[in-house]
Design an enzyme around this catalytic site. Structure first.
Site, PDB file in Angstrom:
ATOM      1  N   THR A  81       6.660   9.367   4.475  1.00 12.46           N
ATOM      2  CA  THR A  81       5.439   9.098   3.723  1.00 12.46           C
ATOM      3  C   THR A  81       4.580  10.354   3.592  1.00 12.46           C
ATOM      4  OG1 THR A  81       4.174   8.463   5.685  1.00 12.46           O
ATOM      5  CG2 THR A  81       5.422   6.732   4.587  1.00 12.46           C
ATOM      6  N   GLU A 130       1.344  10.509   4.006  1.00  7.09           N
ATOM      7  CA  GLU A 130       0.404  10.544   5.126  1.00  7.09           C
ATOM      8  C   GLU A 130       1.096  11.005   6.401  1.00  7.09           C
ATOM      9  OE1 GLU A 130      -2.889  10.096   5.511  1.00  7.09           O
ATOM     10  OE2 GLU A 130      -3.051  10.057   3.334  1.00  7.09           O
ATOM     11  N   ASP A 136      -5.558   1.774   5.182  1.00  2.16           N
ATOM     12  CA  ASP A 136      -6.967   2.155   5.298  1.00  2.16           C
ATOM     13  C   ASP A 136      -7.532   1.575   6.595  1.00  2.16           C
ATOM     14  OD1 ASP A 136      -9.717   2.536   5.019  1.00  2.16           O
ATOM     15  OD2 ASP A 136      -9.629   2.317   2.837  1.00  2.16           O
ATOM     16  N   ASN A 172      -2.586  -6.567  -5.653  1.00  2.00           N
ATOM     17  CA  ASN A 172      -3.442  -6.753  -4.488  1.00  2.00           C
ATOM     18  C   ASN A 172      -2.728  -7.722  -3.553  1.00  2.00           C
ATOM     19  OD1 ASN A 172      -5.411  -7.338  -2.584  1.00  2.00           O
ATOM     20  ND2 ASN A 172      -7.071  -7.487  -4.071  1.00  2.00           N
ATOM     21  N   SER A 173      -1.982  -7.171  -2.605  1.00  2.26           N
ATOM     22  CA  SER A 173      -1.162  -8.008  -1.721  1.00  2.26           C
ATOM     23  C   SER A 173      -2.008  -8.880  -0.801  1.00  2.26           C
ATOM     24  CB  SER A 173      -0.211  -7.131  -0.903  1.00  2.26           C
ATOM     25  OG  SER A 173      -0.939  -6.199  -0.129  1.00  2.26           O
ATOM     26  N   GLY A 224       0.842  -1.190   0.000  1.00  2.00           N
ATOM     27  CA  GLY A 224       0.000   0.000   0.000  1.00  2.00           C
ATOM     28  C   GLY A 224       0.872   1.232   0.000  1.00  2.00           C
ATOM     29  N   GLU A 276       0.767  -1.268  -4.838  1.00  2.00           N
ATOM     30  CA  GLU A 276      -0.353  -0.339  -4.728  1.00  2.00           C
ATOM     31  C   GLU A 276      -1.506  -0.822  -5.608  1.00  2.00           C
ATOM     32  OE1 GLU A 276      -2.971   2.262  -3.870  1.00  2.00           O
ATOM     33  OE2 GLU A 276      -1.040   2.431  -2.831  1.00  2.00           O
ATOM     34  N   CYS A 293       2.230   1.220   6.087  1.00  2.00           N
ATOM     35  CA  CYS A 293       2.209   2.617   6.524  1.00  2.00           C
ATOM     36  C   CYS A 293       0.846   3.262   6.267  1.00  2.00           C
ATOM     37  CB  CYS A 293       3.294   3.407   5.792  1.00  2.00           C
ATOM     38  SG  CYS A 293       4.960   2.806   6.096  1.00  2.00           S
TER      39      CYS A 293
END
Length: 265
Positions: free
Chosen positions: A237, A239, A162, A139-140, A81, A104, A159
């Site tokens: 990051t 975020e 969601d 899609n891990s 992600g 991602e 990190c």
């Protein structure tokens, strides 16, 4: 047929303008984030028409790491992600000998990271920086073992994932009993899972699940303080920078992969 969304029109116009530049100038131009923004939530259980290798050995990494095509070197660090790739770009100079991959799910965001990596490589051609990082759309939650062998990775970063606040959405969280087992599978003994979030409930959720797995041990505060990757994770990051600007709290927890227990005789 209805016209494409305005956002897509703007992105197409931006790319068309970029293509009009001299090839060398275009290759060194950093992508503009505003043309690649996408909603933060992506349903990991939807069919995203993804392509993925049947096994790790069937994955061709030559286009991702062209400098390492003729080597048997494997990816060691996964940023699951990865968002807009801030952590990858921050870690690359600090871990120059480690191949790193950002994973991602969102199409536009993954494309942004890929384009930025290309541009940064051109801008830093003499120093050779950023040759050890790449990004793929994946899609891990579904396909992590398709990309990595058992005990291949030394570091996994989760990190600001969601938080999926609603209880019925908790099954979509990036940490669960099933997924901790998969992280243990691809992580070698001594490897570390790094987690950070600004949501305390999610922080406690991730701690609970990793501490419930007998193959992980929580790092002490002293160990966190001595690990440079923890500080990079806090500040590198997108975020993390946003939380800093807003005066929020960052909750960090890291977990070391233990040796497999001996088989019963």
């Amino acid at each position: 047929m209805p016209p494409p969304p305005a956002k897509r029109q703007k992105r197409d116009a931006y790319k068309a303008a970029l293509n009009e530049k001299h090839p060398e100038e275009a290759a060194a131009t950093l992508p503009k984030k505003r043309f690649y923004r996408q909603r933060a939530h992506a349903n990991p259980f939807s069919d995203h028409a993804l392509s993925y290798p049947r096994t790790p050995d069937s994955m061709d990494w030559s286009s991702h790491y062209p400098d390492f095509v003729d080597q048997s070197k494997r990816i060691e660090v996964a940023d699951i992600g990865c968002g807009f790739g801030g952590l990858l770009f921050a870690l690359s100079p600090r871990l120059p000998d480690a191949l790193m991959l950002g994973m991602e799910l969102r199409v536009s965001v993954a494309e942004f990271v890929q384009e930025k990596i290309k541009a940064m490589r051109v801008q830093n051609a003499e120093s050779g920086l950023y040759r050890n990082i790449s990004c793929c759309r994946a899609n891990s939650m579904k396909f992590l073992p398709n990309f990595f062998h058992r005990a291949q990775l030394t570091k996994i970063f989760l990190c600001f994932p969601d938080p999926h606040f609603k209880a019925r959405k908790h099954k979509a969280r990036i940490v669960s009993a099933t997924l901790t087992a998969e992280y243990a599978f691809v992580l070698r003994p001594g490897g570390i899972v790094y987690t950070i979030t600004d949501v305390e409930d999610l922080h406690l959720w991730m701690k609970e699940h990793f501490e419930a797995c007998p193959l992980f041990l929580t790092l002490t505060s002293e160990e966190l303080a001595s690990d440079e990757c923890v500080e990079i994770m806090k500040t590198g990051t997108e975020e993390g920078k946003k939380v800093e600007r807003n005066g929020g709290t960052k909750y960090v927890a890291c977990f070391r992969r233990l040796e497999d227990p001996p088989w019963p005789v």
